[in-house]
Write an enzyme that holds these catalytic residues in place. Structure first.
Site, PDB file in Angstrom:
ATOM      1  N   GLY B 270      28.355  -5.717 -36.401  1.00 53.84           N
ATOM      2  CA  GLY B 270      29.055  -4.437 -36.373  1.00 53.84           C
ATOM      3  C   GLY B 270      30.424  -4.612 -35.744  1.00 53.84           C
ATOM      4  O   GLY B 270      30.785  -5.685 -35.267  1.00 53.84           O
ATOM      5  N   VAL B 271      31.187  -3.534 -35.753  1.00 55.26           N
ATOM      6  CA  VAL B 271      32.566  -3.593 -35.261  1.00 55.26           C
ATOM      7  C   VAL B 271      32.593  -3.136 -33.809  1.00 55.26           C
ATOM      8  O   VAL B 271      31.846  -2.257 -33.417  1.00 55.26           O
ATOM      9  CB  VAL B 271      33.462  -2.669 -36.110  1.00 55.26           C
ATOM     10  CG1 VAL B 271      34.895  -2.735 -35.629  1.00 55.26           C
ATOM     11  CG2 VAL B 271      33.364  -3.077 -37.567  1.00 55.26           C
ATOM     12  N   GLY B 272      33.466  -3.746 -33.009  1.00 55.73           N
ATOM     13  CA  GLY B 272      33.654  -3.252 -31.655  1.00 55.73           C
ATOM     14  C   GLY B 272      33.726  -4.377 -30.651  1.00 55.73           C
ATOM     15  O   GLY B 272      33.631  -5.562 -30.995  1.00 55.73           O
ATOM     16  N   VAL B 274      31.710  -5.202 -28.085  1.00 57.65           N
ATOM     17  CA  VAL B 274      30.498  -5.966 -27.812  1.00 57.65           C
ATOM     18  C   VAL B 274      30.245  -6.963 -28.938  1.00 57.65           C
ATOM     19  O   VAL B 274      29.959  -8.141 -28.702  1.00 57.65           O
ATOM     20  CB  VAL B 274      29.281  -5.037 -27.621  1.00 57.65           C
ATOM     21  CG1 VAL B 274      27.999  -5.846 -27.524  1.00 57.65           C
ATOM     22  CG2 VAL B 274      29.455  -4.180 -26.373  1.00 57.65           C
ATOM     23  N   GLU B 295      29.965  -6.631 -43.198  1.00 58.89           N
ATOM     24  CA  GLU B 295      30.896  -5.630 -43.706  1.00 58.89           C
ATOM     25  C   GLU B 295      32.334  -5.988 -43.409  1.00 58.89           C
ATOM     26  O   GLU B 295      33.230  -5.824 -44.219  1.00 58.89           O
ATOM     27  CB  GLU B 295      30.647  -4.297 -42.982  1.00 58.89           C
ATOM     28  CG  GLU B 295      29.616  -3.438 -43.566  1.00 58.89           C
ATOM     29  CD  GLU B 295      29.469  -2.186 -42.737  1.00 58.89           C
ATOM     30  OE1 GLU B 295      28.466  -1.517 -42.947  1.00 58.89           O
ATOM     31  OE2 GLU B 295      30.314  -1.861 -41.892  1.00 58.89           O
ATOM     32  N   ILE B 365      24.094   4.041 -29.728  1.00 62.33           N
ATOM     33  CA  ILE B 365      24.354   4.981 -28.635  1.00 62.33           C
ATOM     34  C   ILE B 365      23.209   4.936 -27.637  1.00 62.33           C
ATOM     35  O   ILE B 365      23.420   4.837 -26.444  1.00 62.33           O
ATOM     36  CB  ILE B 365      24.565   6.403 -29.198  1.00 62.33           C
ATOM     37  CG1 ILE B 365      25.903   6.452 -29.939  1.00 62.33           C
ATOM     38  CG2 ILE B 365      24.504   7.435 -28.079  1.00 62.33           C
ATOM     39  CD1 ILE B 365      26.154   7.726 -30.707  1.00 62.33           C
ATOM     40  N   ASN B 385      30.498   8.762 -34.736  1.00 59.96           N
ATOM     41  CA  ASN B 385      31.173   8.271 -35.944  1.00 59.96           C
ATOM     42  C   ASN B 385      30.253   8.485 -37.137  1.00 59.96           C
ATOM     43  O   ASN B 385      30.401   9.444 -37.870  1.00 59.96           O
ATOM     44  CB  ASN B 385      31.549   6.793 -35.792  1.00 59.96           C
ATOM     45  CG  ASN B 385      32.578   6.588 -34.689  1.00 59.96           C
ATOM     46  OD1 ASN B 385      33.421   7.444 -34.466  1.00 59.96           O
ATOM     47  ND2 ASN B 385      32.494   5.484 -33.992  1.00 59.96           N
ATOM     48  N   GLY B 389      27.202   1.042 -42.033  1.00 60.94           N
ATOM     49  CA  GLY B 389      26.324   0.099 -42.716  1.00 60.94           C
ATOM     50  C   GLY B 389      25.143  -0.341 -41.885  1.00 60.94           C
ATOM     51  O   GLY B 389      24.344  -1.162 -42.338  1.00 60.94           O
TER      52      GLY B 389
END
Lengths: 506, 506
Positions: B270-272, B274, B295, B365, B385, B389
């Site tokens: 995933g994006v971010g 972490v 993705e 979350i 958000n 995906g």
């Protein structure tokens, strides 16, 4: 050749023993992979002999518990007997037995509720530990030592491959004409060696009609002549017929809008009276050349095949009433070319469910305003049966339907609640909800609009004002207006039911 | 040939206009499919011109709102500008813009939070209604009229196919060396015409490097020279580094047990911050010959590709910091053979995620005692958000990981709660949960055991006694002991946070 004539392999015929002797190969602490899916094709003799061994051990003060893996639900002779003997430490991936259920909810038995398509992969990967024994019912053994599967395949291929020791139950009650009906795909693998599964139509045969086993691993063969747990379905009641009517009207609408082909797409249908009513409704519909890509073939689907309205059904098991079994047995050769039984890793495979565009129709316990569905838990804590294959199908379906009567317990429980007490299918995966009052098509609707159609179309009249009141107050006061909830009372209906016996305020 | 030299097709070069003229093709009530995925490859000029048109219409007392479909998140020039102008009626399938988020949570904008792999299928099926206009950024147009995609592909193929009118933004800022990096698969279809997707390795090319468009549908071409929304990542802090450490230790353990190959399986990240820390941790690990089927390619993945520790990455978009963009642009030809950008229906396709055995690592979350995960909502009602995906990958992954710091808002919010306030990933789909305190491997654990490891391994110390107290009382008093909950207080932590600003009792 033995008494029943079903064991044509000399080496395996020489291993015939009685159930007690076979059960002696199972020890305290073993993990046992058993056949069985929805009351079909489970071993009948060995589990009961095992239950007697366990009881004798407990009477003598010795510990004796095993882990039990199956295809899905079995029957009193297996889950019931072993649970009653307090012989199961851990059970997966599905069960529906009342004794077993009670043990789980009393905290006396561990239960892992797994997507049915994931079980074989989990076993191969080794995450679940080794498999000590497989106990698998077959309907015959060929002269070459191949196994003719019985009325379900489930995870048998995986159990036979993985187990250290194998016990076979050869059940002469099963129709000899089952031979040739199965399609056992041996092409699965662990990544990175997985390849596309080249199945593009529900009737495609991509495997072989037999299960394979290394004869050296077979420690015992038991002969039996015992029927499957065949329970009669209730005739569709008015509620079930109305649910079926809404669903069929929707399908006709989608065809008329050009969003579904005239012969629909392959149907998946959960087990039970409502599902059977939907199938009966299809029998009276204008649809033709239907197909099924599903887990279980129940009475209504057999009717569709017999009438010719359905051309072909793929599944992993039967779940028939006694009358339907007689009918099937009498005409098994006719059905053989129009029924394919597969391992459950293939019948429920996400790749195939997605490719075929399955129309997934499953029952549920409750749905909430925003389209989340609970298929497994009563009041958030008590397991009913399990998720079974509903997730396998709903997650990758072309359209996912969840159906239920709008109330249970004479109206004391609403199947439409502000917030479900457990989520098995999220708002992202639930397309259509149906009760006897109507159908809510949630596709393309933002959450607040979903709440409106779920209340208007699906809720029971006596619960509608309560739901509307909740929605109105939540939209005014929630922490956010995207999915408005009042968290202090979102689960209060369930609390009220536990405390007063009804979700309705007194 | 035009000023930028990027439009080599005479017919399309003749359609070059300014952004205002292009935006004039978009009308009140239209549904507009825009390019853009995670701040990359979105149109920059036309959406802002559209926002100005909308504002002018509103100032004149005229209604003007459109439905906006994209790949995923975009940027202030698109989501921000249109939301600020109150120009969006309905938005799907994902957004992360603060202005847009506020409008949604104020109940002023409809938002449908859809699995990213499902969007193209939904658009084709017609469930979402017709697509009036596509506004798609490309990095060039060939002499034959083929479109060179830019820094994301997203749903562009579908928008270009489905839209009645097409507006192209040709962005000369995008590296000319992107040409040849993309793989656009034109083999998808609606059932019953779907065929196996013959991709067996993350690097397989199964399509063509260009997007196709019917030139007759192109109503305007706009030239731009504007950077993507490239935001810098925070350097990994101690919390992120510890999360990464637990995850990498787990992967090493799985390899040592023979349950994962030495080069792992294709990674999805995933994006971010972490996620970036995990990628940075892999850079310092012993793993080699890694691959990604994901993705988004963010900085950490570019580092892995540059060092050679990762041999190949497949994605649908970039999401790079300004420094990484410079690095990428300087070496785009080197990267071109080791990066494949695909349509999001392929990058996130359940068939491929399952086949490749993706290791899916996503942020969240909150998670609850029993392994249910909330990825989208704050306190049950407020969208953050969207699911993006994460569901596409987690649902069919070989192993699904969810990672988060154990607390937020300086400790006022625990990421481990008795019951999540919204479920995006059910207990059936969540395998591993990681916080800075440790890693909970939930595979093969029944619910009560899951609760134990989630509390012991993942919860923040100040919340651990509260969780243990809840677990103990629930196990004693719940309606069932399978998934013990006290429904009257299961969501009380969230209620307390809304009321007092902290989940901790005062």
């Amino acid at each position: 050749m033995t008494a029943t004539g079903r064991i044509r392999h000399a080496g395996l015929a020489a291993k015939v023993v009685d159930a007690e002797q076979a059960a002696a190969h199972i020890r305290h602490g073993d993990t046992v992979g058993m056949s069985g899916f929805t009351g079909a094709g489970y071993p009948k003799a060995v589990p009961q002999a095992l239950a007697r061994r366990i009881t004798a051990a407990h009477d003598a003060g010795d510990p004796f518990r095993v882990d039990v893996w199956t295809g899905a639900s079995t029957a009193p002779e297996l889950d019931g007997a072993l649970a009653a003997a307090d012989g199961i430490e851990l059970r997966l991936p599905y069960q529906s037995d009342p004794v077993s259920r009670q043990k789980i909810n009393d905290g006396l038995m561990e239960y892992i509720d797994v997507h049915l398509s994931h079980v074989a992969q989990l076993a191969w990967e080794g995450f679940l530990g080794p498999l000590d024994v497989a106990v698998v019912e077959v309907s015959g053994i060929t002269a070459e030592g191949d196994l003719v599967p019985s009325s379900s395949i489930g995870n048998n291929k995986t159990w036979l491959d993985r187990a250290e020791r194998v016990v076979l139950e050869v059940n002469a009650w099963q129709s000899a004409d089952l031979e040739g009906m199965h399609d056992v795909y041996y092409g699965t693998a662990l990544p990175p060696d997985r390849r596309p599964i080249q199945l593009v139509h529900p009737g495609d045969r991509i495997g072989v009609p037999y299960l394979r086993v290394d004869p050296a691993k077979v420690v015992a063969v038991v002969e039996s002549d015992v029927p499957d747990r065949n329970t009669a379905f209730a005739a569709p009641d008015d509620t079930a017929r109305r649910i079926a009517g809404h669903l069929i009207e929707f399908l006709e609408h989608e065809v008329s809008r050009g969003r579904l082909p005239a012969q629909l797409l392959p149907l998946q249908s959960g087990v039970g009276n409502v599902a059977n009513a939907v199938l009966a409704g299809l029998e009276e519909s204008r649809f033709e050349q239907l197909t099924a890509y599903t887990e279980v073939i129940q009475d209504g689907m057999l009717d569709l095949l017999r009438s010719g309205r359905m051309t072909l059904a793929s599944a992993t098991a039967f779940s028939l009433s006694p009358a339907a079994v007689d009918d099937f047995t009498a005409h098994a050769r006719d059905f053989r070319n129009r029924i394919v039984l597969r391992p459950q890793e293939i019948s429920n495979h996400p790749e195939l469910v997605r490719r075929l565009g399955v129309l997934a129709m499953n029952g549920m316990i409750e749905a909430d305003l925003y389209g989340n569905v609970n298929s497994t838990h009563l009041m958030g804590s008590r397991i009913q049966n399990g998720i079974g294959g509903s997730g396998d199908f709903a997650r990758n379906a072309f359209i996912s339907f969840f159906v239920t009567p709008s109330t249970a317990k004479g109206g004391a429980i609403s199947a439409i609640v502000p917030m479900v007490s457990h989520v098995d299918h999220t708002e992202h995966d639930v397309h259509v909800i149906v009760t006897e009052h109507g159908l809510a098509d949630l596709r393309g609707l933002a959450p607040r609009r979903r709440a409106q159609v779920v209340v208007d179309r699906c809720a029971a009249p006596e619960y509608r004002p309560l739901l509307t009141d909740y929605v109105d107050r939540a939209q005014a006061a929630a922490y956010g207006r995207h999915t408005p909830h009042l968290l202090a009372e979102a689960l209060s209906w369930h609390v009220r039911y536990v405390e007063t016996g009804s979700m309705l305020p007194s």
